[in-house]
Each structure stands twice: as C-alpha cells, then as structure tokens.
Design a protein around this motif. Structure first.
Motif, PDB file in Angstrom:
ATOM      1  N   ALA A 152       0.829  -1.210   0.000  1.00 30.37           N
ATOM      2  CA  ALA A 152       0.000   0.000   0.000  1.00 30.37           C
ATOM      3  C   ALA A 152       0.865   1.261   0.000  1.00 30.37           C
ATOM      4  CB  ALA A 152      -0.918  -0.015   1.222  1.00 30.37           C
ATOM      5  N   LEU A 153       2.183   1.113   0.174  1.00 32.04           N
ATOM      6  CA  LEU A 153       3.065   2.286   0.212  1.00 32.04           C
ATOM      7  C   LEU A 153       3.283   2.825  -1.200  1.00 32.04           C
ATOM      8  CD1 LEU A 153       5.751   0.885   2.673  1.00 32.04           C
ATOM      9  CD2 LEU A 153       3.988   2.561   3.192  1.00 32.04           C
ATOM     10  N   SER A 154       3.801   4.088  -1.255  1.00 31.67           N
ATOM     11  CA  SER A 154       4.133   4.649  -2.567  1.00 31.67           C
ATOM     12  C   SER A 154       5.374   3.941  -3.106  1.00 31.67           C
ATOM     13  CB  SER A 154       4.403   6.139  -2.431  1.00 31.67           C
ATOM     14  OG  SER A 154       5.655   6.325  -1.800  1.00 31.67           O
ATOM     15  N   GLY A 155       5.642   4.132  -4.400  1.00 31.27           N
ATOM     16  CA  GLY A 155       6.763   3.429  -5.033  1.00 31.27           C
ATOM     17  C   GLY A 155       8.079   3.678  -4.321  1.00 31.27           C
ATOM     18  N   GLY A 156       8.362   4.944  -3.981  1.00 32.45           N
ATOM     19  CA  GLY A 156       9.620   5.257  -3.319  1.00 32.45           C
ATOM     20  C   GLY A 156       9.694   4.637  -1.933  1.00 32.45           C
ATOM     21  N   GLN A 157       8.567   4.698  -1.227  1.00 30.46           N
ATOM     22  CA  GLN A 157       8.536   4.076   0.103  1.00 30.46           C
ATOM     23  C   GLN A 157       8.722   2.570   0.003  1.00 30.46           C
ATOM     24  OE1 GLN A 157       4.701   5.639   1.234  1.00 30.46           O
ATOM     25  NE2 GLN A 157       5.615   6.911   2.840  1.00 30.46           N
ATOM     26  N   GLN A 158       8.083   1.972  -1.044  1.00 30.35           N
ATOM     27  CA  GLN A 158       8.239   0.520  -1.228  1.00 30.35           C
ATOM     28  C   GLN A 158       9.705   0.171  -1.414  1.00 30.35           C
ATOM     29  OE1 GLN A 158       5.847  -1.363  -4.201  1.00 30.35           O
ATOM     30  NE2 GLN A 158       3.931  -0.558  -3.413  1.00 30.35           N
ATOM     31  N   GLN A 159      10.416   0.995  -2.208  1.00 30.43           N
ATOM     32  CA  GLN A 159      11.808   0.674  -2.480  1.00 30.43           C
ATOM     33  C   GLN A 159      12.620   0.808  -1.193  1.00 30.43           C
ATOM     34  OE1 GLN A 159      13.291  -1.263  -4.190  1.00 30.43           O
ATOM     35  NE2 GLN A 159      13.828  -0.350  -6.142  1.00 30.43           N
ATOM     36  N   ARG A 160      12.307   1.831  -0.376  1.00 27.44           N
ATOM     37  CA  ARG A 160      13.042   1.954   0.888  1.00 27.44           C
ATOM     38  C   ARG A 160      12.686   0.802   1.826  1.00 27.44           C
ATOM     39  NH1 ARG A 160      11.706   7.408   2.992  1.00 27.44           N
ATOM     40  NH2 ARG A 160      10.332   7.631   1.182  1.00 27.44           N
ATOM     41  N   LEU A 161      11.422   0.329   1.721  1.00 32.84           N
ATOM     42  CA  LEU A 161      11.041  -0.847   2.514  1.00 32.84           C
ATOM     43  C   LEU A 161      11.886  -2.051   2.088  1.00 32.84           C
ATOM     44  CD1 LEU A 161       9.131  -2.214   4.548  1.00 32.84           C
ATOM     45  CD2 LEU A 161       7.559  -2.642   2.668  1.00 32.84           C
ATOM     46  N   CYS A 162      12.106  -2.182   0.774  1.00 29.93           N
ATOM     47  CA  CYS A 162      12.916  -3.302   0.296  1.00 29.93           C
ATOM     48  C   CYS A 162      14.356  -3.167   0.788  1.00 29.93           C
ATOM     49  CB  CYS A 162      12.881  -3.380  -1.232  1.00 29.93           C
ATOM     50  SG  CYS A 162      11.260  -3.833  -1.837  1.00 29.93           S
ATOM     51  N   ILE A 163      14.846  -1.918   0.867  1.00 29.20           N
ATOM     52  CA  ILE A 163      16.195  -1.716   1.398  1.00 29.20           C
ATOM     53  C   ILE A 163      16.210  -2.093   2.881  1.00 29.20           C
ATOM     54  CG2 ILE A 163      17.946   0.032   1.911  1.00 29.20           C
ATOM     55  CD1 ILE A 163      17.110   1.452  -0.688  1.00 29.20           C
ATOM     56  N   ALA A 164      15.172  -1.680   3.618  1.00 33.16           N
ATOM     57  CA  ALA A 164      15.078  -2.039   5.038  1.00 33.16           C
ATOM     58  C   ALA A 164      15.035  -3.558   5.196  1.00 33.16           C
ATOM     59  CB  ALA A 164      13.829  -1.417   5.656  1.00 33.16           C
ATOM     60  N   ARG A 165      14.318  -4.207   4.305  1.00 32.99           N
ATOM     61  CA  ARG A 165      14.215  -5.665   4.366  1.00 32.99           C
ATOM     62  C   ARG A 165      15.591  -6.302   4.197  1.00 32.99           C
ATOM     63  NH1 ARG A 165      10.361  -7.829  -0.057  1.00 32.99           N
ATOM     64  NH2 ARG A 165      12.167  -7.426  -1.369  1.00 32.99           N
ATOM     65  N   ALA A 166      16.387  -5.727   3.284  1.00 29.73           N
ATOM     66  CA  ALA A 166      17.732  -6.252   3.066  1.00 29.73           C
ATOM     67  C   ALA A 166      18.614  -5.965   4.278  1.00 29.73           C
ATOM     68  CB  ALA A 166      18.339  -5.652   1.802  1.00 29.73           C
ATOM     69  N   ILE A 167      18.478  -4.761   4.861  1.00 29.55           N
ATOM     70  CA  ILE A 167      19.337  -4.378   5.991  1.00 29.55           C
ATOM     71  C   ILE A 167      19.047  -5.234   7.216  1.00 29.55           C
ATOM     72  CG2 ILE A 167      19.802  -2.523   7.636  1.00 29.55           C
ATOM     73  CD1 ILE A 167      19.267  -0.538   5.426  1.00 29.55           C
ATOM     74  N   ALA A 168      17.776  -5.621   7.378  1.00 28.41           N
ATOM     75  CA  ALA A 168      17.366  -6.329   8.592  1.00 28.41           C
ATOM     76  C   ALA A 168      18.104  -7.654   8.779  1.00 28.41           C
ATOM     77  CB  ALA A 168      15.864  -6.572   8.567  1.00 28.41           C
ATOM     78  N   VAL A 169      18.619  -8.208   7.696  1.00 26.95           N
ATOM     79  CA  VAL A 169      19.338  -9.479   7.794  1.00 26.95           C
ATOM     80  C   VAL A 169      20.790  -9.218   8.201  1.00 26.95           C
ATOM     81  CG1 VAL A 169      19.750 -11.635   6.559  1.00 26.95           C
ATOM     82  CG2 VAL A 169      17.820 -10.232   5.959  1.00 26.95           C
ATOM     83  N   ASP A 170      21.162  -7.942   8.353  1.00 26.90           N
ATOM     84  CA  ASP A 170      22.505  -7.549   8.735  1.00 26.90           C
ATOM     85  C   ASP A 170      23.539  -8.027   7.724  1.00 26.90           C
ATOM     86  OD1 ASP A 170      24.258  -6.231  10.274  1.00 26.90           O
ATOM     87  OD2 ASP A 170      24.602  -7.874  11.688  1.00 26.90           O
ATOM     88  N   PRO A 171      23.387  -7.608   6.476  1.00 24.32           N
ATOM     89  CA  PRO A 171      24.310  -8.072   5.444  1.00 24.32           C
ATOM     90  C   PRO A 171      25.623  -7.308   5.518  1.00 24.32           C
ATOM     91  CG  PRO A 171      22.797  -6.502   4.502  1.00 24.32           C
ATOM     92  CD  PRO A 171      22.411  -6.628   5.945  1.00 24.32           C
ATOM     93  N   GLU A 172      26.623  -7.807   4.766  1.00 26.32           N
ATOM     94  CA  GLU A 172      27.894  -7.100   4.695  1.00 26.32           C
ATOM     95  C   GLU A 172      27.981  -6.299   3.399  1.00 26.32           C
ATOM     96  OE1 GLU A 172      30.670 -10.364   5.283  1.00 26.32           O
ATOM     97  OE2 GLU A 172      29.167 -11.143   6.684  1.00 26.32           O
ATOM     98  N   VAL A 173      27.287  -6.804   2.377  1.00 23.72           N
ATOM     99  CA  VAL A 173      27.299  -6.143   1.075  1.00 23.72           C
ATOM    100  C   VAL A 173      25.846  -5.946   0.649  1.00 23.72           C
ATOM    101  CG1 VAL A 173      28.086  -6.299  -1.319  1.00 23.72           C
ATOM    102  CG2 VAL A 173      29.383  -7.430   0.495  1.00 23.72           C
ATOM    103  N   ILE A 174      25.543  -4.795   0.014  1.00 20.82           N
ATOM    104  CA  ILE A 174      24.204  -4.632  -0.563  1.00 20.82           C
ATOM    105  C   ILE A 174      24.361  -4.386  -2.060  1.00 20.82           C
ATOM    106  CG2 ILE A 174      22.073  -3.288  -0.561  1.00 20.82           C
ATOM    107  CD1 ILE A 174      22.555  -2.594   2.311  1.00 20.82           C
ATOM    108  N   LEU A 175      23.680  -5.207  -2.844  1.00 23.76           N
ATOM    109  CA  LEU A 175      23.696  -5.033  -4.294  1.00 23.76           C
ATOM    110  C   LEU A 175      22.399  -4.334  -4.688  1.00 23.76           C
ATOM    111  CD1 LEU A 175      24.772  -8.681  -5.235  1.00 23.76           C
ATOM    112  CD2 LEU A 175      26.256  -6.719  -4.786  1.00 23.76           C
ATOM    113  N   MET A 176      22.501  -3.311  -5.536  1.00 19.27           N
ATOM    114  CA  MET A 176      21.292  -2.603  -5.974  1.00 19.27           C
ATOM    115  C   MET A 176      21.243  -2.604  -7.498  1.00 19.27           C
ATOM    116  SD  MET A 176      21.176   0.634  -3.411  1.00 19.27           S
ATOM    117  CE  MET A 176      21.063   0.428  -1.642  1.00 19.27           C
ATOM    118  N   ASP A 177      20.131  -3.165  -8.023  1.00 14.05           N
ATOM    119  CA  ASP A 177      20.002  -3.308  -9.474  1.00 14.05           C
ATOM    120  C   ASP A 177      19.054  -2.218  -9.981  1.00 14.05           C
ATOM    121  OD1 ASP A 177      19.889  -4.093 -12.039  1.00 14.05           O
ATOM    122  OD2 ASP A 177      19.126  -6.120 -11.645  1.00 14.05           O
ATOM    123  N   GLU A 178      19.634  -1.099 -10.436  1.00 16.52           N
ATOM    124  CA  GLU A 178      18.837   0.049 -10.894  1.00 16.52           C
ATOM    125  C   GLU A 178      17.693   0.361  -9.936  1.00 16.52           C
ATOM    126  OE1 GLU A 178      17.926   0.275 -14.986  1.00 16.52           O
ATOM    127  OE2 GLU A 178      19.531  -1.071 -15.584  1.00 16.52           O
TER     128      GLU A 178
END
Lengths: 256, 413, 458
Positions: A152-178
């Motif tokens: 239900a979030l806006s597109g930009g918020q959704q993308q930040r949610l996806c970044i938060a989802r990736a961060i929550a696993v405590d990764p060492e590297v983050i890959l971003m595809d466009e």
C-alpha cells in the motif's frame, strides 16, 4: 580523503553463459568495503548479470553458468561447500522494481531476521525492525502503521522498505540493481541520500544507466560494454578523463 | 465510377448481403438461446418433478392404545431395555388394525409400510398415550401420496377423496427425506444415507487428492528440472485429467478390490478411486495458480537468504492458495457428481442404514439417484428428482464458494 | 496392537524427538545477531522426520507383504491340512476365513472356514505384534541417532529440506504410477481375456450377446464391432451434430456480436451445462427425452421407434458437450489477432462474411481441437447411455433404433453377479482398454492441435 582499500568481494576472470550465449567475458573487479561501486553501460552490456553473480541470484535462471572466481572475504562463493542461503544473507539485494511481499510492513522487514534466527524474542525482533526501518529512512513515515500492507506504500517508500528488508538481515554487502529506475525524481533523491548514509556500514554495488546518478553516489565506477569490463576506477577520474575511447563515447552520449 | 456492375445490381447485392448478415446474427443468438434453454428446461423439469418430493402426505390415524393392551410398561421405555420392549411390542399389527378400524378393510393399504414407526415414536415421546386413544399423523402409502399430489390412479383418487371428507389427510414437509436412508417403500426413503456416504467418500478424496495434488504442483512448477522424466509426469497428468471416469472405476476394481482386497461398496475405496481422478485436476489448477505468483516475490525472498523450500512454503504457496482452493473445490464438485466409477467398485448396493465408518457398505448421492431412477414404483419418480435437487443444490453451493473465493481472495498482480 | 494405536505411538515418539532436539539446539544457540546454519526448529524437525520416516516406510512395506506371510502361517496350521489342494474352492474358503477373522462375522458359509478363522486370528496377531515391535524400535533407534547428531555444525535445515523435496517428488510420481496402474490393470486383464477369446473375434466380430457365451466358442458372441459402432454413432455423430453447430454459433455470437454485459452473464450459464452431473442428464434422457423421441418416431411413421433409441442418448449427450465446444472455440476465436478482423472489415466485408471467411478459418485448428476433446468426452461418457441407451447391440443407421455403447456394456458386464474370472467380466476390461486407447489418442491429437495453434499466435 583516502580510505583504506579493503576489498570485500574480489572477482577474477568471471564469465557468464546463458546456454550457448556468453553474457559476460572475463571480468575482474573488486567491490571495496566502505565504498559505493557503480556499474554503468548501455542496456544489455551485462552489468546487471554481473551484479547477480555476486550473490548467485543467477542460479535461479535455468541454463546459466558461471566461470571464474568470486571471493567474499577470501572465500570462493561458487565453491561446492558454500551455502547459497547464507551467502545471500551476507550479500543482500535490492531490485529494479520494488517487490515488497504482500504482507504487513512489519512482516516484510521481520521476515529475513526470522528465517535466519536473528532475534530470539518478540522484543528483539521489534528492535531489529525498528533499526532497519530507521536506517532505511522510513521509520518516521511508517511507525504508526506497521500493520498496513507493504504494497500500500508509494513506489519510493516501497523501495526503501525493500532496502530495510535487506538491511534487517545484517548483510555485509548490498547489491542494488537500478533501484531508482521505477521512481520519480523526488523518490530517487531520497534513495540516493540513503545510499550515502549506508556507505559507511556496508559495501555497496549499484547498477545504473543514469550517469549523473553514478557520479553522484559512487566512489568507484565500472564501465561495461558488450559483456566486457572496459574500464574501472575512481568515479571522478573516470568521468573527467576516461582512459578508453569507448568510455569517452558513452559518457559523452555518443551511444547508449 | 467506371465499375462494370450496374448500380441497381450492386444495390441488390448489398441488400442480400445485409440480409445474410441478419440471418447469421439471428442464428448465433438462436444457438445461445437454445443452449441456455436446454439448461433451463432441464432444471425446470427437475424442479417441477422434485419439489413434490419435499412434501409428504400424512394420514391422521386414530389409534386406541388402551384397548390394544400392548405389553409395555409406560415407565420403562428409556434406554436399551425400553428399545427392546418397544421393538417386540407389535406396533405393526396395532397400526394395521387401527387403519382397518378407521378406514375400512383396505385401510392398512392406505398407509406407508413405515407408518408403524411413527406410531412407535409417538409412544416413545409420550408414554402416557398407552392409556388412551390418540390420533397419530402417519405417512401415507406411496400411491395415496401421489394421488393427493394430483396424479394418481382413479382408485387412489377415490380413496384420497374419502379421506379428505373426513379431514384425515394433509400435506407436510418431508423431514424424513433428510434423516432416512434407502428403503423399499417409496414413501419412507430419504437421501441422508446416500449424502453421508458421499460425505465420507469426499473426505477420503479430499484428504488424499489435495495434499498430493498441491505437492505435485509445487514440485512441477517450482523445482522440477526440464528433462524426460518431468515431461513424462506432465503428459501423464494432462492425460489423466481427460481419461473417462469409468476407466478409473476399472482401475479401482482391479487394484483396490481384487489386488489389495479392500472391502467392496466402502466409502474408503470410493474415495481412493475418486482421489486418483481428482488429483490431476488439482495439479493443473494448482500449477496455474502458482504460475500466477510473480517471480519478483521469489527474487525478493531469495535475496534475503530464504532457501528454495522456504521461498515456496513461506511465499509462493500462501499466495497461490486461493487459486488452488478454487480449483480444488471445482474438482471436488466434479467428483461429488460422479457415478460411473462408484458403480464399478460396488457402491450400488441397497443400503438401508447410513454408514458410520469408512469401511461400512455405503452408497453415494448420484448412485442413489441412479438406483431410484431404476425403480418401477411410481413413488420413486419424485424422490429421484428431489434427490437430484439436493445434489444440484450442494454443487451450486460449492461452485458459489469457489467463485466467491476467486473474487474475494485472489490477488491481482 | 491396532494400526491407529501404532501410528499414534510413532507420532508420539516423533513429538518427543522434536521437543528433545529443540531443547538441545536451544542450549547451544548462537549469540543473538549471529547467523547459524540451522535454527532450533530445523533441528527439531530433522529429528522428528528421522523418527517418522523409517518407521512409516516399514509399516507401508509391511502392509503389502504381511497378507502373504499370514496366509503362509495359516497354511502351516493343522486345520489347513483339510483344505482342498488347489483351485477356486481353496481360495474361497481362505478368503471367507479371513473375512470371518477380520470382521468377526457370526455365521460361516463353509464349516472349514469357521475352523480356520482362529488360525487367522493367531497368525494376524503374531505378525501384528512383530511388526509393531520392529516399527517402534526403528522409530526410536533412528530418532535417537538423529538426536545424538544435533550439534551447532549440523546442517539440519538442509537435511529437512532434502526430505521435503523427496516428498514433493514422490507426490508427482503418483501421477505416473496412476497412469501405469491404469495401463497395467487394463492390459493384464485384457491379456487374460484374449487367451479365452481371440483378438480378431473381439475386434472384428459383429455379434455381441454376452448373456449367452458358448464355452466352446466364446468369441462367437463377443464381437465388439456393434459396440464400437454404437459408441461412434451416439457420441461422435449424433452428439456432435447437436453440439458443434450450437457450440460454435454460440461462441461466434458471444465473441463477435454480443455486448460485453450479455457475454459476462451468458457464458457462465452455458458453462454450467458442463457442471451438471451426468446422472442428472441420464435421468433427464430416460424420463423426458426418450419418450418424446419415441413419439416423434412414431409420428413420422417409424413404428419400430425404440424408447431406448440412439437419438435420445445422443441428443442429451450433445447438450452436455456444448460447453466443451463453445469454450474452446471461444478462446480460439478471441485469440485471432484483431488486425485480421479489422483488415476484412476495412475492405467492406460484413461481420458475418468476416467471421466465416477470415476469423473461423484462422481459428480452425483450435476449433477442431475443441471438437475432438468434446468427442473424446462423449464417447467416454457413461451414465447417460447406461440410463437411456439400450443393452441390445445393433448395427444400424436408424437413429430411432436401439443402440448400445462400450461404456454401457462395461457397466452391464461388471454389475452382474458373475465371478470375476469369467470371459464376461474380463471382456469389460478389454472394452476398457479399447476405450482408454481411443480417448488417449483423441486427447493427444486434440491437445497437440490446440497447442500448435496457440503457439502460432503468441
């Protein structure tokens, strides 16, 4: 400003095949700790393919084959003993189109932490979710509606949610595809700002076809063309005085 | 305009072509109307014949319990001993005598064979009846029932008229239809036995076909490598979905009855047979639902380090479930209406008691319809149509549920 | 020990294993924030699966071999010495003794069976106890071994997931097993039939009356040609003559002419025709259509018109398969690129000319595929013909004459009281095999045609 050049990921002589087609030819490139590495190049040049080899997302494509060597902190990620699941927890990924799960915002962020057993109690999980959303710059916008659906979030918020989802696993590297290609300029600016803030904590590799964006967010830029790595180096230097003719043609807009 | 065809010739041709267009369009509309008309005619036939089956003609029978002097103690009709003494008390004779006393020498023939059960039940409900005269409502014989509903033989019509003059005949809702099982007397039959048999059979079918179908669909859609074995599985499933149902009956007969020695006529075997028939339907519906889950969801889960099994069971399966359920309900509705395979494994026996276990002899609702349709007694005609209405109602409810699920729960991407 | 008790005990052991492993794994849980290869839940599931799988596999295997073991033990008992040495009687006494022992039925038809029943009880009890012991030992042993393996480095998640994958694979193999089961059971019984009756007699004989089988020449009255003809006549000729024009014209009207609103309402109504149980069609055919057809026959001067005519069954069957034709024709017509339609309309063709000269020819493979599927459905249809068609096999072109079909004869042959091995019951399997092969062939052709057509426009 000189940062110590610690390589997080070292790729040596990497080639990728889809069936009989060779998508990547003999690419050697390092992703450094504490820096943002941008991959640029015309569409179909192999930059996304290369990115996906770094956390073995290419495994999901039938007939894809990787040759060469990719090491994460010195360990070969294509070695037979490597657990892909653990690898992907260490090397997170954000996709071109925001793809939140059709679940609540909270569940989206908590999912990774849950399956990896990162939180032993409800409180610990709450803390993980809050921290990830805060780092992704989304906490203040969603803290009162964590139960709402992520879609239900806006597109930009959704993308930040996806970044938060990736961060929550405590990764060492983050890959971003466009990560910004489906977003409007304001949302794009927020994401770029976020990438700046995340840089100190994670090694980041970002694929973009927007050269201004590469110049804005990255310290190192790699230029791909026809499946080959043509040139890579310090971003400022690559954009001002490229060594290769093809790089120069591309950044001056001759093709692409 | 230098056309070789004269203008009036062209106008004539155009008129003909427009007429042909109208005829074609009319033919199309007629085809649609005829097809839909078939359905309406079929339903109307069943409803007009079947509604009468939901009512039952009852006769007010005066019974003089005090004079009959049944060997019963009004204080001891409860429990096991009470049942035994009721069973041996001679209610059948009492009922016949009462009928003859009230309606003349042919009186007993006016009542259903099961009339004495109503008398007995009345006594069980109210033991004080044993000391007095009472009027008990008992089911009429099948011929009287038909005559009262307006299509009986002249003799029966005459009996009805004489009963009506005494205000001794009336029409009531046929509750026995939903509580009784098969019987030799058309006035006493019910669909409950067959319905319960169908429910037990469907429980076995659902319990087997759903998990196996869903797991197979997940394997084929999410994990199966592309090779000859996978192709063989796919071809098998697509063909099984189109194999005539009677062939599954032959398989059930040869495999479950003759090779494995399972009991004949049992809901267990019926359920197993129908499960083999329903499983491919669930697999095909399941694969379509799974295909509808966008790949980006899988990527998202993989990228946070979910294993392939976790991706499927945490994300893909929950999202595909509404579609899978819709397909399952439709498959189950088809199995519920299926008759031929059940005939093959012997579920066509006369079963007068509703089955209690999966291995009890049982029949199923469509088979019951088939059996009643074969009965010579005219009283079974309306019961057959009534049973068909019950079956159609259950199927309609199931399909309604499927449509509701599809509209309500399925996510559009 | 009864089967449910045993299963409950095994499940109980698995639950204990699950709890024990979870406790053990929780004790060495990594410090918060560190990833481990498996969570306590994975360890617990791993142990529970290790407890269940061997025991359940053993029980499944045992149920297939134990009847033979039990029979052997019964035959070794003193009472069995009086059994006839071989043949049908021996088998029937044994099976009666078994059902006496299984169901506790009071009276025995054969006195020897009553004497053998206790031996069955004893043998069954002996092997049941043995099996229960082995199963519980297996469950406990393998569960305990798994529990001992639970330590931080154990990749329990991976083991569990391998188990899940094996389960998924097994589920999809059931489809192949069913197909193989159908094929094997039909072929085996047919093989026995063809040892009694020559294949040639069966496939080319024109006289079918299984009620009177001459033991010297069983093939003489088991010639299936009239059945094949009846099936073809009712299912492929009469039913198709009803369903194809109605189904195709409905599809054309609904895709090309009808308003979207009409289409949304009418399409499901026509599809309901495919959801009506066949027994309802059968009853409708027998009760309403067949008498009407007979009257019609008499009215137009065919005095011999039967009340079990091919026409009545075929008409109702045609109604049933209208939706099979119309929905596939609908899809095929809708898949024709709009450009073709526009191109034809743009040169001034009327819509009906466009439909008949451009759209239908372009959609023809799909339409033909749909018709083939509908025919396959019609010739495999059982209840309509069982209830409305005749049992008399005839070779006739007269639609008012009685006709019978393969499916009707399968039901008639198998619902009688004949013993299972007679030529009569085996003939049903030979008919079943023929039906299976023909519908299989039709389906493969139809699906191939439809698929090739879809690919052409994608």
């Amino acid at each position: 400003m000189t940062l110590p050049n610690r390589s997080k990921i070292e790729a040596k002589g990497v080639s990728v095949f889809y069936g009989d087609n060779q998508a990547i030819r003999d690419v050697s490139l390092n992703i450094d700790q504490d820096r943002v590495t941008a991959f640029i190049g015309p569409s179909g040049c192999g930059k996304s393919t290369f990115l996906r080899t770094l956390n073995r997302m290419n495994d999901t494509i039938a007939g894809a084959r990787v040759e060469g060597e990719i090491r994460l902190d010195g360990d070969d990620i294509y070695a037979s003993g490597m657990d892909v699941v653990e690898l992907r927890a260490r090397v997170g990924m954000v996709f071109q189109k925001p793809n939140p799960f059709p679940k609540s915002i909270y569940e989206n962020v908590a999912y990774g932490a849950r399956i990896h057993g990162l939180a032993r109690s409800r409180e610990a999980l709450d803390a993980v979710v809050e921290q990830a959303l805060t780092r992704a710059g989304l906490w203040n916008e969603v803290k009162d509606r964590l139960k709402d659906s992520g879609t239900a979030l806006s597109g930009g918020q959704q993308q930040r949610l996806c970044i938060a989802r990736a961060i929550a696993v405590d990764p060492e590297v983050i890959l971003m595809d466009e990560p910004c290609s489906a977003l409007d300029p304001i949302a794009t600016a927020r994401i770029e700002e976020l990438i700046h803030e995340l840089r100190g904590r994670y090694a980041i590799a970002i694929v973009t076809h927007n050269m201004q964006q590469a110049a804005r967010v990255s310290q190192v830029t790699a230029f791909f063309h026809m499946g080959q790595l043509v040139e890579h180096g310090d971003t400022a230097q690559l954009f001002t005085s490229p060594r290769e003719e093809r790089t120069k043609d591309y950044i001056t807009g001759r093709y692409g | 305009m230098n056309s070789a065809v004269p203008a009036d010739e062209r106008r004539r041709r155009l008129r003909q072509r427009h007429a042909a267009e109208r005829r074609f369009r009319l033919a199309g509309a007629a085809a649609v109307l005829i097809s839909a008309g078939f359905l309406l005619f079929l339903l109307a036939t069943m409803v007009s014949g079947g509604l009468r089956g939901f009512t039952r003609t009852q006769i007010a029978l005066p019974v003089d319990f005090a004079a009959a002097g049944l060997p019963l103690d009004p204080g001891q009709l409860e429990g096991r001993e009470g049942a035994a003494s009721l069973a041996g008390a001679g209610f059948e004779g009492l009922t016949d005598h009462a009928a003859i006393a009230a309606f003349g020498p042919h009186g007993a023939r006016l009542l259903s064979d099961a009339a004495w059960i109503s008398v007995r039940n009345a006594v069980r409900r109210d033991p004080s009846l044993l000391a007095r005269r009472a009027v008990i409502q008992v089911p009429a014989a099948s011929g009287i029932d038909i005559a009262f509903k307006g299509r009986g033989t002249p003799e029966a019509e005459a009996e009805v008229a004489s009963l009506a003059r005494r205000s001794a005949i009336s029409s009531h809702f046929n509750a026995a239809l939903f509580s009784a099982a098969d019987s030799t007397d058309a006035a006493a039959v019910g669909v409950w036995g067959a319905l319960k048999g169908s429910l037990l059979t469907m429980a076995v079918t659902l319990g087997l076909a759903f998990p196996v179908g869903v797991l197979a669909a997940l394997y084929l859609e999410e994990y199966a490598p592309r090779n000859r074995w996978t192709d063989l599985i796919e071809v098998s499933i697509n063909n099984l979905a189109a194999v005539p149902s009677i062939i599954f009956g032959l398989l059930g007969l040869a495999l479950f009855l003759n090779t494995l020695g399972l009991p004949r006529s049992a809901p267990l075997v019926g359920g197993l047979t129908l499960a083999l028939m329903t499983m491919p339907v669930i697999v095909i519906a399941g694969r379509n639902a799974i295909k509808g889950v966008p790949p980006s969801i899988r990527d998202a889960a993989l990228a946070v380090g979910a294993s392939p099994v976790q991706v499927v069971f945490h994300h893909v399966l929950p999202l595909a479930l509404p579609g899978i359920l819709t397909g399952t309900i439709i498959g189950m509705a088809r199995a519920l209406g299926e008759t031929a395979p059940l005939l093959m494994i012997g579920m066509r026996a006369f079963v007068a008691a509703p089955p209690d276990r999966l291995t009890d002899p049982a029949t199923a609702l469509p088979v019951q319809i088939f059996l009643w349709s074969d009965e010579v007694n005219r009283g079974f005609v309306e019961k057959t149509s009534a049973a068909i209405l019950v079956l159609l109602f259950v199927l309609l409810a199931m399909n309604g549920l499927a449509v509701y699920l599809r509209n309500r729960l399925e996510t559009r991407w | 020990m009864s089967a449910p008790t045993l299963l409950l005990l095994i499940l109980g052991l698995a639950l204990i294993g699950w709890l024990a492993a979870r406790t053990r794994a929780a004790a060495f849980a990594t410090r918060p924030g560190q990833r481990s290869p498996a969570l306590p839940g994975h360890h617990a599931t791993f142990v529970a699966l290790c407890t269940l799988a061997p025991a359940l596999l053993f029980v499944a295997l045992w149920t297939t071999i134990s009847p033979a073991l039990v029979t052997d033990r019964v035959l070794a008992s003193p009472a069995a010495a009086q059994l006839p040495p071989s043949g049908f009687e021996r088998a029937s006494i044994l099976s009666e003794a078994r059902s006496l022992s299984d169901h506790g039925l009071g009276a025995a038809f054969h006195p020897l069976a009553a004497r053998l029943a206790p031996a069955y009880d004893e043998a069954q009890g002996h092997y049941d106890a043995l099996a229960a012991g082995i199963a519980l030992l297996l469950a406990f042993g393998s569960g305990a071994a798994a529990w001992l393996r639970v330590r931080p480095g154990l990749r329990a998640r991976r083991h569990v997931e391998r188990g899940v994958m094996a389960l998924l694979l097994a589920a999809s193999l059931i489809a192949i097993l069913t197909t193989a089961g159908i094929f094997l059971s039909l072929v085996l019984e047919s093989w026995r039939f063809f040892q009694l009756v020559p294949v040639g007699d069966f496939l080319t004989g024109t006289h079918w009356s299984p009620q009177v089988i001459d033991p010297a020449d069983p093939g003489g009255t088991l010639g299936a040609v009239p059945l094949f003809w009846g099936t073809f006549f009712i299912g492929a000729v009469i039913a198709t003559a009803v369903a194809v024009p109605l189904g195709l014209m409905s599809a054309i009207y609904l895709t090309q002419y009808a308003a979207p609103r009409t289409r949304r309402w009418v399409k499901p109504v026509i599809e309901v025709l495919a959801g009506v149980p066949t027994v309802v069609y059968g009853y409708f055919a027998a009760l309403t259509v067949a008498p009407a057809v007979r009257q019609l026959g008499v009215a137009i001067g065919i005095e011999s018109a039967s009340s079990e005519s091919a026409l009545a069954a075929g008409l109702v069957m045609g109604m049933m398969i209208i939706p099979f034709v119309s929905s596939i024709a609908d899809d095929s017509l809708a898949a024709v690129p709009a450009g073709m339609r526009d191109g034809s309309l743009a040169v001034g063709a009327t819509l009906s000319e466009t439909v008949t000269r451009v759209i239908v020819p372009a959609a023809l493979p799909g339409v033909v595929g749909g018709i083939l599927l509908a025919v396959s459905r019609a010739i495999g249809e059982t209840m309509i013909v069982v209830m409305a068609a005749s049992g008399i096999a005839t070779l006739t072109l007269n639609p008012f004459a009685p006709a019978t079909t393969v499916t009707k004869q399968i039901v008639d042959l198998l619902t009688g009281e004949a013993e299972f091995d007679s030529a009569k019951t085996l003939a049903a399997f030979a008919l079943g095999l023929t039906l299976f092969l023909i519908t299989l062939l039709l389906n493969i052709i139809a699906l191939g045609v439809v698929k090739r057509y879809r690919e052409a426009y994608e």
